[in-house]
Enzyme design. Structure first.
Site, PDB file in Angstrom:
ATOM      1  N   ASP A  30     108.076 -31.350  51.929  1.00 54.38           N
ATOM      2  CA  ASP A  30     107.103 -30.942  50.766  1.00 54.38           C
ATOM      3  C   ASP A  30     107.538 -30.606  49.665  1.00 54.38           C
ATOM      4  O   ASP A  30     108.965 -29.974  49.701  1.00 54.38           O
ATOM      5  CB  ASP A  30     106.421 -29.937  51.395  1.00 54.38           C
ATOM      6  CG  ASP A  30     104.994 -29.260  50.451  1.00 54.38           C
ATOM      7  OD1 ASP A  30     104.027 -29.525  50.879  1.00 54.38           O
ATOM      8  OD2 ASP A  30     105.556 -29.226  48.904  1.00 54.38           O
ATOM      9  N   ASN A  85      94.560 -28.816  55.802  1.00 56.83           N
ATOM     10  CA  ASN A  85      93.433 -28.451  55.537  1.00 56.83           C
ATOM     11  C   ASN A  85      92.834 -29.844  55.018  1.00 56.83           C
ATOM     12  O   ASN A  85      92.822 -31.197  54.798  1.00 56.83           O
ATOM     13  CB  ASN A  85      93.730 -28.065  53.759  1.00 56.83           C
ATOM     14  CG  ASN A  85      94.543 -26.929  54.334  1.00 56.83           C
ATOM     15  OD1 ASN A  85      94.759 -26.354  54.925  1.00 56.83           O
ATOM     16  ND2 ASN A  85      96.362 -26.886  53.462  1.00 56.83           N
ATOM     17  N   GLN A  92      92.796 -27.075  50.540  1.00 55.42           N
ATOM     18  CA  GLN A  92      93.143 -28.974  50.339  1.00 55.42           C
ATOM     19  C   GLN A  92      93.392 -29.648  49.008  1.00 55.42           C
ATOM     20  O   GLN A  92      92.458 -29.333  48.133  1.00 55.42           O
ATOM     21  CB  GLN A  92      92.087 -30.629  51.247  1.00 55.42           C
ATOM     22  CG  GLN A  92      93.435 -31.738  51.118  1.00 55.42           C
ATOM     23  CD  GLN A  92      91.380 -32.457  51.800  1.00 55.42           C
ATOM     24  OE1 GLN A  92      91.062 -32.377  51.729  1.00 55.42           O
ATOM     25  NE2 GLN A  92      92.748 -33.453  52.387  1.00 55.42           N
ATOM     26  N   HIS A  98      97.038 -35.289  55.709  1.00 50.24           N
ATOM     27  CA  HIS A  98      98.495 -34.692  55.522  1.00 50.24           C
ATOM     28  C   HIS A  98      98.786 -33.734  56.898  1.00 50.24           C
ATOM     29  O   HIS A  98      97.770 -32.681  56.804  1.00 50.24           O
ATOM     30  CB  HIS A  98      98.642 -34.489  54.352  1.00 50.24           C
ATOM     31  CG  HIS A  98      98.011 -33.367  53.921  1.00 50.24           C
ATOM     32  ND1 HIS A  98      97.530 -33.838  52.989  1.00 50.24           N
ATOM     33  CD2 HIS A  98      98.327 -32.405  53.823  1.00 50.24           C
ATOM     34  CE1 HIS A  98      97.007 -32.908  52.554  1.00 50.24           C
ATOM     35  NE2 HIS A  98      97.818 -31.394  52.358  1.00 50.24           N
ATOM     36  N   PHE A  99      99.208 -33.882  58.186  1.00 51.18           N
ATOM     37  CA  PHE A  99      99.276 -32.223  58.363  1.00 51.18           C
ATOM     38  C   PHE A  99     101.062 -31.363  57.857  1.00 51.18           C
ATOM     39  O   PHE A  99     102.052 -32.313  57.769  1.00 51.18           O
ATOM     40  CB  PHE A  99      99.716 -32.684  60.149  1.00 51.18           C
ATOM     41  CG  PHE A  99      98.185 -32.799  60.308  1.00 51.18           C
ATOM     42  CD1 PHE A  99      97.238 -34.124  60.400  1.00 51.18           C
ATOM     43  CD2 PHE A  99      97.825 -31.999  61.558  1.00 51.18           C
ATOM     44  CE1 PHE A  99      96.495 -34.019  60.690  1.00 51.18           C
ATOM     45  CE2 PHE A  99      96.895 -32.116  62.505  1.00 51.18           C
ATOM     46  CZ  PHE A  99      95.751 -32.947  62.066  1.00 51.18           C
ATOM     47  N   HIS A 100     101.017 -30.161  57.185  1.00 51.28           N
ATOM     48  CA  HIS A 100     101.607 -29.278  57.395  1.00 51.28           C
ATOM     49  C   HIS A 100     102.688 -29.213  58.291  1.00 51.28           C
ATOM     50  O   HIS A 100     101.703 -28.386  59.482  1.00 51.28           O
ATOM     51  CB  HIS A 100     101.370 -28.620  56.300  1.00 51.28           C
ATOM     52  CG  HIS A 100     100.784 -28.531  55.348  1.00 51.28           C
ATOM     53  ND1 HIS A 100     101.678 -27.745  54.142  1.00 51.28           N
ATOM     54  CD2 HIS A 100      99.653 -28.926  55.624  1.00 51.28           C
ATOM     55  CE1 HIS A 100     100.706 -28.482  53.578  1.00 51.28           C
ATOM     56  NE2 HIS A 100      99.001 -28.653  53.768  1.00 51.28           N
TER      57      HIS A 100
HETATM   58  P1  5GP Z   1      97.480 -29.705  50.609  1.00 51.90           P
HETATM   59  O1  5GP Z   1      96.805 -28.397  49.942  1.00 51.90           O
HETATM   60  O2  5GP Z   1      96.171 -30.553  49.977  1.00 51.90           O
HETATM   61  O3  5GP Z   1      97.428 -29.027  52.340  1.00 51.90           O
HETATM   62  O4  5GP Z   1      99.008 -29.378  50.837  1.00 51.90           O
HETATM   63  C1  5GP Z   1      99.970 -30.328  50.155  1.00 51.90           C
HETATM   64  C2  5GP Z   1     100.568 -30.217  49.809  1.00 51.90           C
HETATM   65  O5  5GP Z   1     101.452 -31.307  49.099  1.00 51.90           O
HETATM   66  C3  5GP Z   1     101.881 -29.529  49.226  1.00 51.90           C
HETATM   67  O6  5GP Z   1     102.385 -28.658  49.967  1.00 51.90           O
HETATM   68  C4  5GP Z   1     102.733 -29.326  47.981  1.00 51.90           C
HETATM   69  O7  5GP Z   1     103.900 -28.805  47.371  1.00 51.90           O
HETATM   70  C5  5GP Z   1     102.632 -31.436  48.467  1.00 51.90           C
HETATM   71  N1  5GP Z   1     102.316 -32.278  47.232  1.00 51.90           N
HETATM   72  C6  5GP Z   1     102.252 -32.231  45.959  1.00 51.90           C
HETATM   73  N2  5GP Z   1     102.508 -33.284  46.080  1.00 51.90           N
HETATM   74  C7  5GP Z   1     103.307 -33.733  46.578  1.00 51.90           C
HETATM   75  C8  5GP Z   1     104.320 -34.682  46.165  1.00 51.90           C
HETATM   76  O8  5GP Z   1     104.545 -35.574  44.514  1.00 51.90           O
HETATM   77  N3  5GP Z   1     105.584 -34.686  46.393  1.00 51.90           N
HETATM   78  C9  5GP Z   1     105.847 -33.899  47.113  1.00 51.90           C
HETATM   79  N4  5GP Z   1     106.902 -34.326  48.316  1.00 51.90           N
HETATM   80  N5  5GP Z   1     104.798 -33.012  47.932  1.00 51.90           N
HETATM   81  C10 5GP Z   1     103.474 -33.228  47.044  1.00 51.90           C
END
Ligand code: 5GP
Ligand code: ZN
Length: 144
Positions: A30, A85, A92, A98-100
């Site tokens: 991330d 999310n 989200q 995506h899974f964190h």
């Molecule tokens: P969400 O809130 O959609 O569950 O999480 C999206 C995640 O993607 C966030 O933790 C954010 O830091 C990550 N993220 C967003 N854009 C990029 C990117 O361009 N590269 C990487 N490696 N992570 C990203």
């Protein structure tokens, strides 16, 4: 999908720190980690939310999440959260499934996930909730 950042990352069009790749899935660090070693695991297939993902990609994604989780756990000897999310109201920000995988090593890495307020589940409402969900579960053995 042409303008999806995660599609571009999995296709090598945008740089990332790649952790894992197989035929159907991709994992990378991330860009703004909640903790050190925070990994995102995605399907190569574009789907905005979990319920829109194909039946082929879904088990492959779960297996990739498991593989990455095992590697993260062994790499850092840590506990970890797996979070997913779906939709803006659920937090989200990137609309590609995506899974964190987030390492948790202790109090210094606390992050808040808002679980409050919580209520006691009432029996009457539980019946209505069950009815609404169960009749929509396709191919389920739940039906009585
Ligand atoms: P969400 O809130 O959609 O569950 O999480 C999206 C995640 O993607 C966030 O933790 C954010 O830091 C990550 N993220 C967003 N854009 C990029 C990117 O361009 N590269 C990487 N490696 N992570 C990203
Ligand atoms: Zn995408």
């Amino acid at each position: 999908m042409a303008d999806c950042i995660f599609c571009m990352i999995s296709q090598g069009k945008v740089p990332c720190h790649k952790v894992y790749e197989d035929e159907k899935c991709f994992a990378f660090l991330d860009i703004a980690p909640v903790s050190r070693g925070h990994v995102l695991v995605i399907p190569k297939e574009h789907a905005a939310k979990m319920h829109e993902l194909s039946d082929e990609s879904c088990p492959a994604l779960m297996l990739a999440v498991k593989k990455v989780s095992k590697a993260v756990q062994e790499a850092f000897s840590c506990d970890f959260n797996i979070l997913n999310n779906n939709g803006k109201m659920a937090g989200q920000a990137v609309h590609h499934v995506h899974f964190h995988v987030i390492p948790r090593r202790g109090i210094k890495e606390e992050f808040s996930f808002n679980w409050v307020p919580r209520k006691q589940q009432g029996d009457d409402d539980a019946e209505e909730i069950l009815e609404r969900i169960k009749e929509r579960i396709i191919g389920s053995a739940n039906k009585q």
